[in-house]
Design a protein around this motif. Structure first.
Motif: not given
Length: 170
Positions: A61, A92, A118
């Protein structure tokens, strides 16, 4: 010195408490020795507070290319929860290294439908919209001609996800 490094690697693999000591080089060595399924299974444990797999996902991430480069060799070893965690981490990662994620999509590792939204579970709609607003900016900024079609498809998917979140609340 070499003995110490090997000993540390063995201890890190067997002691979840040292999960933070994992490095891309160590994981590459693990993959070469044991293959993706064994590596993912050894990293994923039931200790929610100290799960090395979660640490790997957190590192991916960050957008660090060395960690993202581990995605293709690790992905075949994932299933169910670990696969879902990897998809969420890549979603992400669009905020921190959109070109690298779009390249994974372009290479056929993942799909726009899976990554370009998302992927968090049960987040407030305001958080969902805020995430999508940040991601649309980082994805739109990718100007590499080789990634243009994937970028455009991802932007379309993000727009659709944003509209769905606003209209349907999901």
């Amino acid at each position: 010195m070499r003995f110490f490094a090997v000993t540390l690697a063995v201890v890190a693999l067997t002691c979840p408490a040292l999960a933070g000591d994992l490095t891309p080089d160590l994981i590459r060595a693990m993959l070469a020795k044991d293959g993706p399924t064994a590596v993912v299974q050894s990293l994923d444990n039931d200790d929610a507070e100290n799960n090395p797999w979660f640490g790997v996902l957190d590192q991916i991430e960050t957008g660090d290319q060395d960690w993202i480069d581990l995605v293709p060799p690790l992905a075949p070893g994932t299933d169910a929860g670990t696969a879902e965690g990897l998809v969420i981490a890549l979603s992400r990662t669009l905020k921190t290294n959109a070109p690298a994620v779009l390249k994974l999509i372009a290479d056929g590792q993942f799909t726009v439908e899976d990554i370009c939204l998302d992927n968090d579970i049960e987040v407030p709609i305001t958080d969902d919209i805020a995430f999508l607003d940040k991601v649309v900016i980082t994805v739109a900024a990718v100007l590499d001609p080789a990634l243009r079609d994937v970028r455009n498809a991802c932007l379309h998917r993000i727009g659709t996800a944003r509209i769905s979140a606003l209209v349907d609340g999901d």
